[in-house]
Design a protein around this motif. Structure first.
Motif, PDB file in Angstrom:
ATOM      1  N   GLU A   3       0.850  -1.195   0.000  1.00 32.24           N
ATOM      2  CA  GLU A   3       0.000   0.000   0.000  1.00 32.24           C
ATOM      3  C   GLU A   3       0.882   1.240   0.000  1.00 32.24           C
ATOM      4  O   GLU A   3       1.852   1.323   0.741  1.00 32.24           O
ATOM      5  N   THR A   4       0.491   2.204  -0.792  1.00 31.86           N
ATOM      6  CA  THR A   4       1.252   3.453  -0.791  1.00 31.86           C
ATOM      7  C   THR A   4       0.790   4.321   0.365  1.00 31.86           C
ATOM      8  O   THR A   4      -0.264   4.083   0.965  1.00 31.86           O
ATOM      9  N   GLU A   5       1.578   5.307   0.683  1.00 33.39           N
ATOM     10  CA  GLU A   5       1.220   6.231   1.762  1.00 33.39           C
ATOM     11  C   GLU A   5      -0.084   6.951   1.446  1.00 33.39           C
ATOM     12  O   GLU A   5      -0.923   7.155   2.335  1.00 33.39           O
ATOM     13  N   LEU A   6      -0.298   7.284   0.201  1.00 33.68           N
ATOM     14  CA  LEU A   6      -1.529   7.950  -0.214  1.00 33.68           C
ATOM     15  C   LEU A   6      -2.727   7.035   0.001  1.00 33.68           C
ATOM     16  O   LEU A   6      -3.766   7.463   0.514  1.00 33.68           O
ATOM     17  N   GLU A   7      -2.606   5.765  -0.349  1.00 34.83           N
ATOM     18  CA  GLU A   7      -3.704   4.819  -0.163  1.00 34.83           C
ATOM     19  C   GLU A   7      -4.023   4.626   1.320  1.00 34.83           C
ATOM     20  O   GLU A   7      -5.196   4.556   1.704  1.00 34.83           O
ATOM     21  N   ARG A   8      -2.980   4.551   2.157  1.00 28.52           N
ATOM     22  CA  ARG A   8      -3.212   4.430   3.603  1.00 28.52           C
ATOM     23  C   ARG A   8      -3.912   5.666   4.139  1.00 28.52           C
ATOM     24  O   ARG A   8      -4.818   5.574   4.968  1.00 28.52           O
ATOM     25  N   GLU A  10      -5.850   7.711   2.455  1.00 29.03           N
ATOM     26  CA  GLU A  10      -7.231   7.698   1.961  1.00 29.03           C
ATOM     27  C   GLU A  10      -8.091   6.730   2.776  1.00 29.03           C
ATOM     28  O   GLU A  10      -9.249   7.016   3.082  1.00 29.03           O
ATOM     29  N   LYS A  11      -7.522   5.591   3.146  1.00 29.69           N
ATOM     30  CA  LYS A  11      -8.251   4.616   3.950  1.00 29.69           C
ATOM     31  C   LYS A  11      -8.553   5.198   5.337  1.00 29.69           C
ATOM     32  O   LYS A  11      -9.665   5.074   5.841  1.00 29.69           O
ATOM     33  N   ARG A  12      -7.568   5.836   5.951  1.00 24.08           N
ATOM     34  CA  ARG A  12      -7.784   6.448   7.270  1.00 24.08           C
ATOM     35  C   ARG A  12      -8.826   7.563   7.174  1.00 24.08           C
ATOM     36  O   ARG A  12      -9.668   7.720   8.053  1.00 24.08           O
ATOM     37  N   TYR A  13      -8.776   8.325   6.083  1.00 24.09           N
ATOM     38  CA  TYR A  13      -9.748   9.393   5.864  1.00 24.09           C
ATOM     39  C   TYR A  13     -11.162   8.818   5.757  1.00 24.09           C
ATOM     40  O   TYR A  13     -12.103   9.323   6.375  1.00 24.09           O
TER      41      TYR A  13
END
Length: 94
Positions: A3-8, A10-13
């Motif tokens: 998982e990329t930092e952006l995907e993580r 987005e998931k947390r968001y």
């Protein structure tokens, strides 16, 4: 695939947004329940007052007769306003 930092992020968001919506829903439910409780309490107090006060009984009768929605009027079809005892004769003539 990692998982990329952006995907993580987005998931947390998305998770935070879902938690926020859940909190909003619970608060709205709490407010509706409180509103309903207040209406029930005031309705009971008005009925109690109508049993003791003829002007309150007349007001309650007027409120029921002037309900705007048909479904609300149907709820009171077989109901009668509590009758208050007659007011005492103040001047003693009767």
């Amino acid at each position: 695939m990692a998982e990329t930092e952006l995907e993580r992020a987005e998931k947390r968001y998305a998770q935070a947004k879902a938690r926020l919506q859940g909190l909003k829903n619970r608060e709205a439910t709490r407010q509706r329940k409180l509103d309903t409780r207040r209406k029930v309490i005031l309705g009971g107090a008005l009925l109690d007052l109508a049993e003791r006060d003829s002007s309150a009984a007349a007001m309650l009768d007027r409120l029921v007769r002037n309900l705007a929605r048909e479904q609300d009027r149907k709820a009171f079809a077989d109901w009668s306003v509590p009758s208050a005892p007659p007011a005492p004769d103040i001047d003693g003539t009767s």
